[in-house]
Design a protein around this motif. Structure first.
Motif, PDB file in Angstrom:
ATOM      1  N   UNK A 143       0.837  -1.203   0.000  1.00  0.00           N
ATOM      2  CA  UNK A 143       0.000   0.000   0.000  1.00  0.00           C
ATOM      3  C   UNK A 143       0.871   1.253   0.000  1.00  0.00           C
ATOM      4  N   UNK A 144       0.316   2.324  -0.534  1.00  0.00           N
ATOM      5  CA  UNK A 144       1.086   3.561  -0.641  1.00  0.00           C
ATOM      6  C   UNK A 144       0.989   4.429   0.592  1.00  0.00           C
ATOM      7  N   UNK A 145       1.326   3.852   1.733  1.00  0.00           N
ATOM      8  CA  UNK A 145       1.320   4.622   2.983  1.00  0.00           C
ATOM      9  C   UNK A 145       2.320   3.988   3.945  1.00  0.00           C
ATOM     10  N   UNK A 146       2.698   4.757   4.979  1.00  0.00           N
ATOM     11  CA  UNK A 146       3.574   4.194   6.007  1.00  0.00           C
ATOM     12  C   UNK A 146       2.858   3.034   6.692  1.00  0.00           C
ATOM     13  N   UNK A 147       3.577   1.934   6.938  1.00  0.00           N
ATOM     14  CA  UNK A 147       2.974   0.782   7.619  1.00  0.00           C
ATOM     15  C   UNK A 147       3.331   0.821   9.097  1.00  0.00           C
ATOM     16  N   UNK A 148       2.332   0.736   9.943  1.00  0.00           N
ATOM     17  CA  UNK A 148       2.524   0.829  11.391  1.00  0.00           C
ATOM     18  C   UNK A 148       3.115  -0.476  11.934  1.00  0.00           C
ATOM     19  N   UNK A 149       4.336  -0.400  12.467  1.00  0.00           N
ATOM     20  CA  UNK A 149       4.994  -1.580  13.038  1.00  0.00           C
ATOM     21  C   UNK A 149       4.814  -1.657  14.552  1.00  0.00           C
ATOM     22  N   UNK A 150       4.053  -0.705  15.128  1.00  0.00           N
ATOM     23  CA  UNK A 150       3.872  -0.661  16.580  1.00  0.00           C
ATOM     24  C   UNK A 150       4.965   0.149  17.264  1.00  0.00           C
ATOM     25  N   UNK A 151       4.715   0.536  18.507  1.00  0.00           N
ATOM     26  CA  UNK A 151       5.700   1.298  19.312  1.00  0.00           C
ATOM     27  C   UNK A 151       6.123   2.594  18.616  1.00  0.00           C
ATOM     28  N   UNK A 152       5.211   3.176  17.830  1.00  0.00           N
ATOM     29  CA  UNK A 152       5.535   4.436  17.163  1.00  0.00           C
ATOM     30  C   UNK A 152       6.480   4.298  15.975  1.00  0.00           C
ATOM     31  N   UNK A 153       6.709   3.079  15.522  1.00  0.00           N
ATOM     32  CA  UNK A 153       7.629   2.846  14.400  1.00  0.00           C
ATOM     33  C   UNK A 153       6.848   2.488  13.141  1.00  0.00           C
ATOM     34  N   UNK A 154       7.361   2.894  11.989  1.00  0.00           N
ATOM     35  CA  UNK A 154       6.705   2.572  10.721  1.00  0.00           C
ATOM     36  C   UNK A 154       7.728   2.076   9.699  1.00  0.00           C
ATOM     37  N   UNK A 155       7.198   1.380   8.693  1.00  0.00           N
ATOM     38  CA  UNK A 155       7.967   1.114   7.475  1.00  0.00           C
ATOM     39  C   UNK A 155       7.569   2.223   6.514  1.00  0.00           C
TER      40      UNK A 155
END
Length: 217
Positions: free
Chosen positions: A49-61
């Motif tokens: 998908x064309x958005x930041x991916x939520x990895x939890x703990x305030x972190x994203x891909x």
């Protein structure tokens, strides 16, 4: 079984190329590296998908467009050593590893590090060194670096990190500016880094890159 190869091609054709990312090594790497292998199992369906991916703990891909444009601005070449800060499960490092001579990937979340080890190994990214430690400290023992990439937003970049950049080296990161955020490219000349705005993008601020609060009595 989803056709991730087709999704990868669509990601490049609809998100990356239209954003003026045309350098062959970036396109080739993003068409080759299986992004779905570098996200938690529950997010595999959302990997392209064309958005930041939520990895939890305030972190994203970071979304593919942001990473592609950052790498385009940084113009990594195959004889360079790259420091990848906030590598998470290793996707960005695997992409950069196809362009650079070697990548040092820094991650402080130990569960992400163990996932990254497996994913990088499966992707054959054997020119990536994983370093576990605070993101803001980098990995001075492997430097100095030709290029530093920060996989998230910053309010400031610690001097300890800028010290690990070679003279003539480049650094790319997203500065949190209001709601938007902007990717800036820094070039180190004679020991100091000068920044210029490259494009707008957003992400959460990484731990250790917040503005230091003024001390109050």
């Amino acid at each position: 079984m989803p056709d991730f190869t087709a999704r990868r091609t669509m990601m490049v054709d609809t998100q990356v190329r239209p954003s003026d990312v045309t350098k062959f090594p970036i396109i080739d790497a993003m068409l080759t590296i299986p992004r779905e292998e570098f996200v938690p199992a529950a997010l595999r369906e959302a990997a392209y998908m064309g958005e930041n991916l939520d990895l939890g703990e305030g972190r994203v891909l970071l979304e593919p467009r942001t990473l592609g444009k950052m790498l385009d601005a940084l113009d990594v070449s195959n004889n360079e050593l790259v420091l990848d800060i906030g590598a998470a499960m290793g996707y960005s490092s695997a992409v950069i590893a196809r362009m650079a001579e070697a990548v040092v990937a820094v991650e402080e979340d130990e569960s992400l590090v163990s996932e990254a080890q497996e994913a990088l190994s499966n992707a054959g990214a054997d020119n990536v060194i994983l370093h576990t430690g605070p993101l803001a400290e980098g990995a001075a023992q492997h430097g100095p670096y030709d290029v530093i990439v920060i996989e998230g937003a910053v309010q400031r970049v610690p001097d300890a990190l800028l010290d690990q950049l070679k003279d003539g080296g480049r650094i790319g990161c997203l500065f949190q500016v209001g709601a938007l955020g902007e990717m800036r490219l820094g070039v180190k000349q004679h020991g100091s880094v000068s920044w210029r705005m490259s494009f707008n993008a957003g992400a959460p601020v990484l731990p250790g890159f917040e503005t230091e609060k003024a001390f109050e009595l």
